[in-house]
Scaffold this active site. Structure first.
Site: not given
Length: 398
Positions: A152, A173-176, A184, A393
């Protein structure tokens, strides 16, 4: 975020579509030369996926030759079959790269509770192995790799720095589902510096504690988090302090990009707490502030409601945190205990409309000597809470 960036010399890349995503790339394979040293930090989640368990074991000897990341399928909570599938992915990747299976780091990101489509993966890896010489670009494009691992995320996250003759290049990567308890999200840091495995591990853990471990989007710790660093040695030895500084620069850049791109986010929130008893106390208070839904929504609404920051500090129940010793600032403007005039409120509303908002708290914890105070300090990174986060979400699997 930077423009088109290549990995350091020695790191080859292949990206492609296995068929997990509809059309865009969903697999990334990074290759590294013999002798590459490596270190990694992994989620402490009790629901951690097979890729975490396998990769933690594979990197334990301080060596790695490849990282494979499968996007949009976490392969978590898939039982013994999931364990077997992760091991098979490592084996298939090893044959493609030409290394030992234990030299492969496997990472996955995406929906929990769904098994890998192993028939598609086997077929894809078999075709790739046949055309291996034509399939890996060296040095590979870090920008392409970062794009292939997105879920996302709204943009690819890449950062670069130099350590003497060596380059350090990282992707993430990673936003949630981000409240780290080690590192993380997924992050791969590469360098052509030569580094002893034990020294690399120690410096990477120090860097991670101040960067990836200092970011929070929504207080949720992922089942698949990992951050790894690989050093090919092509540029020769580098002064350790210079290498650690470059690793820190890259990881902090990626941390800020992750926080700013939090799901639905419009504002990067940076919280610095100082005057604490020690760094651990400062981090606890800073995380309490950046994780508060009330603080996050106030920033989103451009509401200079400093009382919400005071609330977040106050719920850190420690005897040496005293309200009459605390100072709170938004940007460079003191909001407590200084009185707030209408003009200051207007100024603060304009400030809160900025793409980045700094909240600064001095705890004023008494120090060891007379008229002294604590020297603990920590900075954390987060984002505002918007209706976009709820929509992303609420509709994640449907």
């Amino acid at each position: 975020m930077v423009g088109e960036v290549a990995f350091p010399p020695g790191f080859g890349l292949h990206t492609g579509n296995i068929g997990i995503k509809d059309r865009t790339e969903d697999v990334m394979i990074l290759s590294a030369p013999p002798g590459t040293t490596a270190a990694g930090v992994f989620t402490k989640s009790r629901f951690s996926g097979p890729s975490v368990t396998l990769s933690r074991a594979h990197v334990a000897d301080g060596r790695a030759r490849s990282v494979v990341i499968i996007s949009k399928n976490a392969n978590v909570a898939t039982g013994a079959v999931g364990d077997e599938n992760a091991a098979e992915v490592a084996g298939l990747t090893a044959r493609v790269v030409g290394c030992d299976t234990r030299e492969v780091i496997v990472a996955s990101t995406g929906v929990i509770g769904v098994r890998y489509p192993m028939d598609r993966i086997r077929a894809y890896m078999t075709r790739l192995g046949t055309a291996r010489d034509d399939s890996f670009d060296e040095p590979g494009s870090a920008t392409t790799a970062a794009t292939a691992i997105m879920t996302t995320d709204t943009h690819a996250k890449v950062a670069t720095a130099r350590a003497g003759p060596a380059r350090v290049v990282g992707i993430a990567k990673g936003v949630g589902m981000i409240e780290p308890d080690m590192a993380t999200m997924l992050a791969v840091i590469t360098t052509d510096a030569a580094a002893d495995p034990a020294a690399l591990d120690a410096m990477f853990r120090r860097v991670v504690d101040r960067t990836f471990n200092a970011v929070s989007i929504d207080t949720d710790t992922s089942t698949s988090d990992m951050a790894v660093v690989l050093a090919s040695g092509r540029a020769g030895p580098v002064e350790r302090a210079a290498l650690e500084a470059a690793l820190g620069e890259v990881c902090l850049d990626l941390t800020r990009q992750l926080a700013a791109d939090g799901e639905g986010a419009e504002t990067l929130i940076v919280v610095t707490v100082e005057g604490a008893r020690d760094d651990a106390q400062a981090k606890w208070v800073a995380k309490s502030i950046v994780n508060s839904p009330l603080v996050k929504t106030a920033v989103h609404g451009r509401d200079p409601n400093w009382g919400r920051v005071a609330m977040a500090v106050g719920k850190c129940y420690e005897d040496d945190i005293l309200a009459d010793r605390i100072t709170i600032r938004f940007g460079g403007t003191e909001v407590y205990p200084a009185p707030i005039t209408p003009d200051v409120l207007e100024e603060l509303e304009r400030y809160l409309a900025s793409p980045e908002v700094l909240i600064h708290v001095d705890l004023g914890v008494p120090g060891d000597g007379p008229d002294s105070q604590g020297t603990g300090a920590f900075t954390v990174y987060g984002c505002d809470l918007t209706d976009g986060y709820v929509r992303i979400n609420a509709d994640y699997t449907t």
